[in-house]
Design a protein around this motif. Structure first.
Motif, mmCIF file in Angstrom:
data_model
loop_
_atom_site.group_PDB
_atom_site.id
_atom_site.type_symbol
_atom_site.label_atom_id
_atom_site.label_comp_id
_atom_site.label_asym_id
_atom_site.label_seq_id
_atom_site.Cartn_x
_atom_site.Cartn_y
_atom_site.Cartn_z
ATOM 1 N N PRO A 166 0.630 -1.256 -0.356
ATOM 2 C CA PRO A 166 -0.316 0.170 -0.210
ATOM 3 C C PRO A 166 0.622 1.157 0.058
ATOM 4 O O PRO A 166 0.413 2.159 -0.872
ATOM 5 N N ALA A 167 1.584 1.683 0.571
ATOM 6 C CA ALA A 167 2.290 2.452 1.010
ATOM 7 C C ALA A 167 3.256 2.671 -0.371
ATOM 8 O O ALA A 167 3.574 3.638 -0.710
ATOM 9 N N ARG A 168 3.667 2.158 -1.378
ATOM 10 C CA ARG A 168 4.867 2.332 -2.281
ATOM 11 C C ARG A 168 3.833 2.658 -3.611
ATOM 12 O O ARG A 168 3.602 3.024 -3.633
ATOM 13 N N ALA A 169 2.493 1.787 -3.047
ATOM 14 C CA ALA A 169 1.140 2.028 -4.449
ATOM 15 C C ALA A 169 1.233 3.392 -4.221
ATOM 16 O O ALA A 169 0.298 4.684 -4.945
ATOM 17 N N THR A 170 0.987 3.764 -3.232
ATOM 18 C CA THR A 170 0.304 5.155 -3.051
ATOM 19 C C THR A 170 0.878 6.350 -2.985
ATOM 20 O O THR A 170 1.175 7.131 -3.983
ATOM 21 N N LEU A 171 2.212 5.863 -3.233
ATOM 22 C CA LEU A 171 3.757 6.800 -3.303
ATOM 23 C C LEU A 171 3.436 6.503 -4.971
ATOM 24 O O LEU A 171 4.561 8.142 -5.706
ATOM 25 N N ASP A 172 3.761 5.860 -5.687
ATOM 26 C CA ASP A 172 3.988 5.904 -7.170
ATOM 27 C C ASP A 172 2.780 6.794 -7.664
ATOM 28 O O ASP A 172 2.522 7.311 -8.844
ATOM 29 N N VAL A 173 1.353 6.648 -7.454
ATOM 30 C CA VAL A 173 0.300 7.908 -7.410
ATOM 31 C C VAL A 173 0.668 9.404 -7.346
ATOM 32 O O VAL A 173 0.574 10.358 -8.138
ATOM 33 N N ALA A 174 1.167 9.805 -5.949
ATOM 34 C CA ALA A 174 0.990 10.717 -5.268
ATOM 35 C C ALA A 174 1.851 11.451 -6.100
ATOM 36 O O ALA A 174 2.185 12.485 -5.953
ATOM 37 N N ARG B 176 -0.687 17.195 -8.832
ATOM 38 C CA ARG B 176 0.267 18.115 -8.798
ATOM 39 C C ARG B 176 -1.291 19.202 -7.740
ATOM 40 O O ARG B 176 -0.482 20.036 -7.306
ATOM 41 N N ASP B 177 -2.326 18.990 -7.752
ATOM 42 C CA ASP B 177 -3.706 19.495 -6.765
ATOM 43 C C ASP B 177 -3.610 19.432 -5.593
ATOM 44 O O ASP B 177 -3.698 17.947 -5.145
ATOM 45 N N GLU C 253 -5.718 19.575 -2.816
ATOM 46 C CA GLU C 253 -6.362 18.208 -2.349
ATOM 47 C C GLU C 253 -6.276 17.277 -2.910
ATOM 48 O O GLU C 253 -7.033 16.619 -1.978
ATOM 49 N N ARG C 254 -5.962 16.832 -3.790
ATOM 50 C CA ARG C 254 -6.380 15.083 -3.864
ATOM 51 C C ARG C 254 -4.960 14.711 -3.352
ATOM 52 O O ARG C 254 -5.419 13.707 -2.917
ATOM 53 N N LEU C 255 -3.913 15.410 -3.865
ATOM 54 C CA LEU C 255 -2.631 14.867 -3.049
ATOM 55 C C LEU C 255 -2.724 14.505 -1.480
ATOM 56 O O LEU C 255 -3.030 13.471 -0.924
ATOM 57 N N ARG C 256 -3.470 15.710 -0.920
ATOM 58 C CA ARG C 256 -3.813 15.841 0.640
ATOM 59 C C ARG C 256 -5.159 14.523 0.588
ATOM 60 O O ARG C 256 -4.621 13.155 1.789
ATOM 61 N N ARG C 257 -5.880 14.455 0.208
ATOM 62 C CA ARG C 257 -6.904 12.606 0.116
ATOM 63 C C ARG C 257 -6.294 11.907 0.193
ATOM 64 O O ARG C 257 -6.437 11.045 0.258
ATOM 65 N N LEU C 258 -5.657 11.760 -1.026
ATOM 66 C CA LEU C 258 -4.978 10.547 -1.388
ATOM 67 C C LEU C 258 -4.237 9.874 -1.112
ATOM 68 O O LEU C 258 -3.894 8.796 0.368
ATOM 69 N N LEU C 259 -3.091 10.313 0.338
ATOM 70 C CA LEU C 259 -1.785 10.033 1.062
ATOM 71 C C LEU C 259 -3.226 10.214 2.444
ATOM 72 O O LEU C 259 -2.332 8.728 3.213
ATOM 73 N N SER C 260 -3.268 10.734 2.749
ATOM 74 C CA SER C 260 -4.251 9.945 3.892
ATOM 75 C C SER C 260 -5.389 9.016 3.616
ATOM 76 O O SER C 260 -6.055 7.840 4.669
ATOM 77 N N LEU C 261 -5.844 8.457 2.375
ATOM 78 C CA LEU C 261 -6.832 7.447 2.207
ATOM 79 C C LEU C 261 -5.790 5.898 2.772
ATOM 80 O O LEU C 261 -6.707 5.328 3.353
ATOM 81 N N PRO C 262 -4.979 5.233 2.544
ATOM 82 C CA PRO C 262 -4.097 4.344 2.845
ATOM 83 C C PRO C 262 -4.068 4.308 4.576
ATOM 84 O O PRO C 262 -4.657 2.690 5.225
ATOM 85 N N VAL C 263 -4.450 5.153 5.423
ATOM 86 C CA VAL C 263 -4.213 5.549 7.042
ATOM 87 C C VAL C 263 -5.066 5.198 6.539
ATOM 88 O O VAL C 263 -5.647 4.585 8.382
ATOM 89 N N TYR C 264 -6.701 5.792 5.967
ATOM 90 C CA TYR C 264 -7.868 6.100 7.199
ATOM 91 C C TYR C 264 -8.397 4.544 6.971
ATOM 92 O O TYR C 264 -9.345 3.836 7.767
ATOM 93 N N TYR C 265 -7.900 3.770 5.356
ATOM 94 C CA TYR C 265 -8.378 2.064 5.640
ATOM 95 C C TYR C 265 -7.467 0.983 6.746
ATOM 96 O O TYR C 265 -7.768 -0.116 6.714
ATOM 97 N N GLY C 266 -6.736 2.199 7.566
ATOM 98 C CA GLY C 266 -5.534 0.827 7.598
ATOM 99 C C GLY C 266 -4.841 0.242 7.447
ATOM 100 O O GLY C 266 -4.447 -0.836 7.952
ATOM 101 N N LEU C 267 -4.476 0.156 5.898
ATOM 102 C CA LEU C 267 -3.716 -1.135 5.549
ATOM 103 C C LEU C 267 -1.837 -0.290 6.150
ATOM 104 O O LEU C 267 -0.978 -0.469 5.743
#
Length: 316
Positions: free
Chosen positions: A137-145, A149-150, A152-166
């Motif tokens: 999950p951490a690698r997959a998230t950062l490969d997108v992050a 460039r936006d 708000e989208r970056l904040r949401r993306l980085l929060s998702l795997p933590v939100y889901y407990g991954l």
């Protein structure tokens, strides 16, 4: 067009790989190159998805079939990353970009229509889910992050795997430090601003728990006011139709903060459930029963004259 018997077609079935296979496998099973080419012609029963990759169906491939085709094309040691990987771990996200594949740095292949290849000297140890290798999950998230460039989208993306407990915020930082630093400045700054994301993790655990509880969806993070509009407390989850509140995490600690004014909430008639953070993972069944019982009790009494402010719909 070459005709094949029912028995031959049955033998070619690739149900375990979503009806996607390789021309090499077809030839090994006795299908001639001419027969493959004939069946992949426009209007034929098969479709060629990538060089050397065939779908044993007509029509457009599903995302799942594209994943299969991409990994067949890139080889057994390739790893799916990005949004497709996060989706495989249960995150509700819709991939719109090409399939992001990580391949060994020495691999000499080219990206294709729906496949983006990234050569890397840090090929991660994958998690294999239904026969497809996905990046952690951490690698997959950062490969997108790194490509976002936006802010708000970056904040949401980085929060998702933590939100889901991954993974944790620290996992994301460690992966960022270990990887390619290109495009990492904005990601690093956002992670610094997000802090530990402990509350994000707890809300993810709470959301996951509620998926198994027969209750309507709540709203999150609301301030409850009395009949005169005066704030009397804060709850993490709120069922407005019955004035039921749920406090967990910081709300369940005796620190004297605004969330902790539970006596005022109860005095105003709010039915309140309070849960310690560690219980969200260790006592799921008991909490589910407590919430269900509390909702039933709240529905039986007359709803108090309280209202919630700052409600956020219970969606990721």
């Amino acid at each position: 067009m070459s005709r094949m018997t029912s028995a031959e077609l049955m033998a070619l079935s690739a149900a375990e790989t979503d009806e996607v296979t390789t021309t090499a496998r077809l030839r090994a099973m006795g299908v001639t190159p001419h027969a493959i080419a004939s069946r992949c012609r426009p209007g034929g029963p098969w479709r060629r998805l990538l060089p050397g990759i065939v779908m044993l169906e007509a029509g457009d491939p599903t995302r799942r079939q594209k994943l299969r085709a991409a990994q067949f094309y890139a080889g057994a040691d390739s790893v799916v990353s990005g949004i497709d990987a996060l989706r495989a771990y249960g995150i509700r996200a819709t991939p719109r970009d090409p399939v992001h594949l990580l391949v060994p740095v020495q691999r000499r292949l080219h990206s294709q229509e729906f496949v983006r290849l990234e050569r890397t000297s840090r090929l991660p140890r994958p998690d294999v889910i239904d026969g497809i290798a996905f990046a952690p999950p951490a690698r997959a998230t950062l490969d997108v992050a790194r490509r976002v460039r936006d802010p708000e989208r970056l904040r949401r993306l980085l929060s998702l795997p933590v939100y889901y407990g991954l993974c944790t915020a620290d996992d994301l930082r460690a992966e960022l430090d270990a990887g390619n630093q290109r495009g990492s400045a904005s990601v690093r700054e956002m992670l610094r601003n997000l802090g530990s994301m402990g509350e994000t993790y707890l809300q993810g655990a709470a959301r996951e728990l509620l998926e198994a509880v027969p209750l309507p969806p709540p709203v999150w993070n609301v301030t409850v006011c009395d009949s005169l509009g005066r704030p009397i407390g804060v709850v993490d989850a709120w069922w407005d139709e019955v004035a039921l509140g749920w406090q967990f995490g910081g709300a369940a600690q005796e620190d004297g903060g605004p969330k902790m004014n539970h006596l005022a909430l109860v005095a105003a008639g709010v039915v309140l459930v309070r849960t310690a953070p560690e219980q969200l993972r260790d006592q799921i069944r008991r909490i589910a029963q407590e919430l269900t019982s509390a909702f039933a009790n709240a529905a039986r009494r007359r709803r108090p004259k309280v209202r919630a402010l700052g409600s956020v719909p219970a969606e990721v």
